[in-house]
Design an enzyme around this catalytic site. Structure first.
Site, PDB file in Angstrom:
ATOM      1  N   HIS A  82       0.664  -1.138   0.053  1.00  0.00           N
ATOM      2  CA  HIS A  82       0.102   0.071   0.072  1.00  0.00           C
ATOM      3  C   HIS A  82       0.884   1.270  -0.025  1.00  0.00           C
ATOM      4  CE1 HIS A  82      -3.200  -2.541   1.981  1.00  0.00           C
ATOM      5  NE2 HIS A  82      -3.150  -2.906   0.579  1.00  0.00           N
ATOM      6  N   HIS A 239      -9.748  -1.952  -4.424  1.00  0.00           N
ATOM      7  CA  HIS A 239      -8.601  -2.494  -3.794  1.00  0.00           C
ATOM      8  C   HIS A 239      -7.556  -3.530  -4.475  1.00  0.00           C
ATOM      9  CE1 HIS A 239      -6.443  -2.511   0.162  1.00  0.00           C
ATOM     10  NE2 HIS A 239      -6.029  -3.658  -0.007  1.00  0.00           N
ATOM     11  N   ASP A 243      -3.565  -2.861  -5.173  1.00  0.00           N
ATOM     12  CA  ASP A 243      -2.607  -3.698  -4.707  1.00  0.00           C
ATOM     13  C   ASP A 243      -1.602  -4.220  -5.968  1.00  0.00           C
ATOM     14  OD1 ASP A 243      -3.027  -4.407  -2.069  1.00  0.00           O
ATOM     15  OD2 ASP A 243      -4.353  -5.824  -2.390  1.00  0.00           O
ATOM     16  N   HIS A 266      -1.387 -11.250  -5.177  1.00  0.00           N
ATOM     17  CA  HIS A 266       0.236 -10.929  -4.937  1.00  0.00           C
ATOM     18  C   HIS A 266       1.043 -11.676  -5.910  1.00  0.00           C
ATOM     19  CE1 HIS A 266      -0.961  -7.784  -2.356  1.00  0.00           C
ATOM     20  NE2 HIS A 266      -1.286  -8.479  -1.540  1.00  0.00           N
TER      21      HIS A 266
HETATM   22 ZN   LIG Z   1      -3.750  -4.605  -0.212  1.00  0.00          ZN
END
Ligand SMILES: [Zn+2]
Length: 345
Positions: A82, A239, A243, A266
């Site tokens: 973030h 969101h 990311d 991720h």
């Molecule tokens: Zn996040």
């Protein structure tokens, strides 16, 4: 101050804030410091002896479970995505992120607190050009879980993202150009969300001591549990875009291209960064660095032919008459009526 997109930027003055760390639940202070040209973003662990730093680069990526962790030697920093997303999207190329713990304060689970600290610090231009990666050919990565990222040529940095939860619940789609303004208004306020079935075992093992409805939205079945109502009807996909920006910041150069993401995470984000790093080193290896004569000095036809492999009639440069920095040349091609393409049968 309007950031000029062609030059590197750092922050105007140090600024920081304190909060809770997600995993240990302890208090942590974060402070941003200006850094010189070509420094990039580095994390500094002020709580450890000799205050070691970790370069926010893909080579230092350690784990991608639930959050992005980087490290050098035995030193780690967790949940960097973030703060990296915010620095990158707000136009900061060079900075030190100093912390007195192994992860930044989680805030309310969004990037709001980081935007705030960067605005207090200011963004200042520096005297060196930014490095860009222009996507020229489609690239793509995918995972066995059905996550996929495609990168296409574009003259802006755009992200189009589809997010889908278990059983395709909460499927959401959003597409936008990422600029400091769109990031601040549309992306930064979107909070972290978790599925109850994923966090329950972690809560039992006491692995997310700082986790609460203060800093994450919890999805349980069809129910959305959060301290305040959703900030956007499609807060989850926003969101996910946050990311992606944070993970792609581990690449370094700024991307001019369009990221199309399906169920990103991720792990797959990091795969795209690795692919980008390979492509960047391959293409920059092709461009052998040369010292060019500055200003009016140019290259004659023999010097041009030492650089370009093309030969008559495909050699479209006769001589170079000037250079501007590393990115622009002025050259001349003389044509006469005897050129093959002017011949008529
Ligand atoms: Zn996040």
């Amino acid at each position: 101050m309007a950031a000029s997109p062609e030059f590197q930027h750092t922050i105007g003055k140090p600024a920081g804030f304190s909060g809770t760390s997600l995993h240990t639940g302890e208090k942590v202070s974060l402070k941003l410091h200006p850094a010189p040209v070509d420094h990039g973003i580095k994390f500094r662990r002020k709580d450890l002896q000799d205050e070691p730093t970790i370069d926010a680069k893909i080579d230092n990526l350690k784990t991608v479970e639930r959050a992005t962790t980087i490290g050098e030697g035995s030193v780690r920093v967790h949940t960097v995505e973030h703060v990296l997303a915010t620095l990158s999207a707000m136009g900061v190329d060079n900075a030190i992120v100093e912390m007195d713990a192994n992860e930044p304060p989680i805030g309310d689970g969004s990037a709001h607190a980081y935007v705030d600290v960067i605005k207090r610090a200011g963004v200042a231009p520096q005297d060196a050009p930014r490095k860009f990666f222009d996507v020229r050919e489609p690239m793509h990565v995918e995972s066995r879980t059905g996550a996929m990222l495609v990168l296409l040529p574009d003259d802006k940095f755009r992200i189009s993202c589809t997010q889908a939860g278990p059983d395709n619940r909460f499927t959401q789609y959003l597409s936008m150009e990422i600029t400091p303004l769109t990031f601040e208004k549309e992306i930064a306020p979107a909070r972290t969300f978790v599925y109850y079935e994923d966090v329950e075992p972690l809560m039992q093992k006491n692995l997310i001591k700082g986790g609460s409805l203060e800093n994450a939205i919890v999805v349980r079945g069809e129910a959305v549990l959060s301290k305040e109502p959703l900030r956007f009807a499609d807060e989850f996909v926003r969101h996910k875009i946050l990311d992606i920006i944070g993970d792609l910041a581990l690449f370094g150069p700024r991307i001019r291209g369009h990221v199309i993401a399906v169920k990103p995470g991720h792990g797959v984000n990091a795969e795209l960064v690795r692919a980008l790093a390979r492509e960047y080193s391959r293409t920059s290896a092709l461009a052998v660095p040369r010292i060019f004569p500055p200003g009016e000095g140019g290259l004659d036809i023999n010097q041009v032919m030492e650089i370009l492999p093309h030969r008559f009639p495909f050699l479209m440069v006769d001589r170079v008459i000037g250079f501007e920095a590393d990115t622009k040349i002025t050259a001349v091609k003389s044509v006469s009526i005897s050129e093959p393409y002017f011949q008529v049968c």
